[in-house]
Scaffold this active site. Structure first.
Site, mmCIF file in Angstrom:
data_model
loop_
_atom_site.group_PDB
_atom_site.id
_atom_site.type_symbol
_atom_site.label_atom_id
_atom_site.label_comp_id
_atom_site.label_asym_id
_atom_site.label_seq_id
_atom_site.Cartn_x
_atom_site.Cartn_y
_atom_site.Cartn_z
ATOM 1 N N HIS A 283 -3.461 -4.938 1.859
ATOM 2 C CA HIS A 283 -2.776 -5.168 3.140
ATOM 3 C C HIS A 283 -2.745 -6.667 3.450
ATOM 4 O O HIS A 283 -3.649 -7.161 4.116
ATOM 5 C CB HIS A 283 -3.520 -4.445 4.266
ATOM 6 C CG HIS A 283 -3.274 -2.978 4.321
ATOM 7 N ND1 HIS A 283 -2.377 -2.407 5.190
ATOM 8 C CD2 HIS A 283 -3.796 -1.963 3.602
ATOM 9 C CE1 HIS A 283 -2.354 -1.099 5.016
ATOM 10 N NE2 HIS A 283 -3.209 -0.798 4.052
ATOM 11 N N GLU B 223 -1.115 -8.223 5.546
ATOM 12 C CA GLU B 223 -0.831 -8.504 6.961
ATOM 13 C C GLU B 223 -2.083 -8.430 7.828
ATOM 14 O O GLU B 223 -2.042 -8.737 9.001
ATOM 15 C CB GLU B 223 0.240 -7.531 7.475
ATOM 16 C CG GLU B 223 -0.225 -6.108 7.783
ATOM 17 C CD GLU B 223 -0.532 -5.246 6.548
ATOM 18 O OE1 GLU B 223 -0.482 -5.762 5.415
ATOM 19 O OE2 GLU B 223 -0.858 -4.062 6.739
ATOM 20 N N CYS C 258 0.832 -1.209 0.000
ATOM 21 C CA CYS C 258 0.000 0.000 0.000
ATOM 22 C C CYS C 258 0.868 1.262 0.000
ATOM 23 O O CYS C 258 1.539 1.530 -0.977
ATOM 24 C CB CYS C 258 -0.980 -0.062 1.168
ATOM 25 S SG CYS C 258 -2.445 0.909 0.840
HETATM 26 N N1 GLN Z 1 -3.617 6.418 0.823
HETATM 27 C C1 GLN Z 1 -2.359 6.134 1.446
HETATM 28 C C2 GLN Z 1 -1.218 6.901 0.770
HETATM 29 O O1 GLN Z 1 -1.416 7.488 -0.247
HETATM 30 C C3 GLN Z 1 -2.064 4.652 1.426
HETATM 31 C C4 GLN Z 1 -3.080 3.914 2.264
HETATM 32 C C5 GLN Z 1 -2.559 2.695 2.929
HETATM 33 O O2 GLN Z 1 -1.365 2.443 3.020
HETATM 34 N N2 GLN Z 1 -3.471 1.943 3.476
HETATM 35 O O3 GLN Z 1 -0.133 6.892 1.247
#
Ligand code: GLN
Length: 193
Positions: free
Chosen positions: A170, A172, A79
């Site tokens: 995610h 995890e 992410c």
């Molecule tokens: N929206 C977040 C970003 O741009 C990422 C979201 C996340 O890691 N769950 O950094």
């Protein structure tokens, strides 16, 4: 047993530690640059990429992380971590670490649906994997050496380029540790050569 670090400046750190341990590897929360010497692979967790970037700069992690990558050790960005890894981020002039040959777009699954779960078919996993997406980015474009591992709604959500693994979701946050295991296998192989 390999030792896998989780960059512990911000974000979903403890969940990754649990997942690494569930895969039978040793986990270390990396809060200081010197700790990079003690690990065989590193996970950049989800969280907020802009905040994490600020902390990377503040604690002097930028060059050490680049040297860590240059030494050939595996890195896994989930992410926000994937945003940090990417060579290009849509709407930004400069990338963060700029290591993995992908272009990512932030918050790309729409604002109404901030988070959702989806069954994903992932290359290398025999059965579907439930991906948890939280204000997730997606991969808009991949370079030649990048293997696409999963798509959702026609968008790339997991990819690998040699020592780099990245995903929009995610892995995890569920009790299914198979995707983390893919990374641990990359670390095992890197240590063996
Ligand atoms: N929206 C977040 C970003 O741009 C990422 C979201 C996340 O890691 N769950 O950094």
């Amino acid at each position: 047993m390999v030792t896998v670090g989780v960059l512990g400046l911000q974000g979903a750190v403890s969940e990754h530690v649990r997942s690494i341990e569930a895969c039978g590897a040793k986990a270390v929360v990396v809060k200081k640059v010197e700790q990079l010497e003690d690990i065989d692979g590193l996970i950049l967790p989800g969280g907020e990429s802009t905040t994490m970037r600020r902390l990377i700069d503040r604690y002097g992690f930028m060059e050490p992380l680049k040297s860590f990558a240059a030494s050939g050790k595996p890195l896994f960005g989930t992410c926000a971590g994937l945003i940090l890894l990417a060579k290009e981020v849509v709407g930004y002039e400069n990338p963060h670490l700029g290591l993995m040959d992908v272009t990512v777009e932030r918050n790309s699954f729409g604002r109404q649906v901030d988070s959702f779960e989806a069954d994903l078919t992932i290359k290398g996993l025999d059965k579907p994997f439930v991906g948890v997406f939280i204000r997730a980015p997606h991969v808009v474009k991949v370079g030649e050496g990048v293997e696409v591992l999963a798509e959702h709604d026609g968008r790339i959500v997991a990819a690998r380029e040699g020592q780099f693994l990245g995903c929009s979701f995610h892995p995890e946050l569920t009790d299914d540790h198979r995707f983390t295991e893919l990374f641990i296998n990359m670390v095992n192989i890197a240590v063996a050569v």
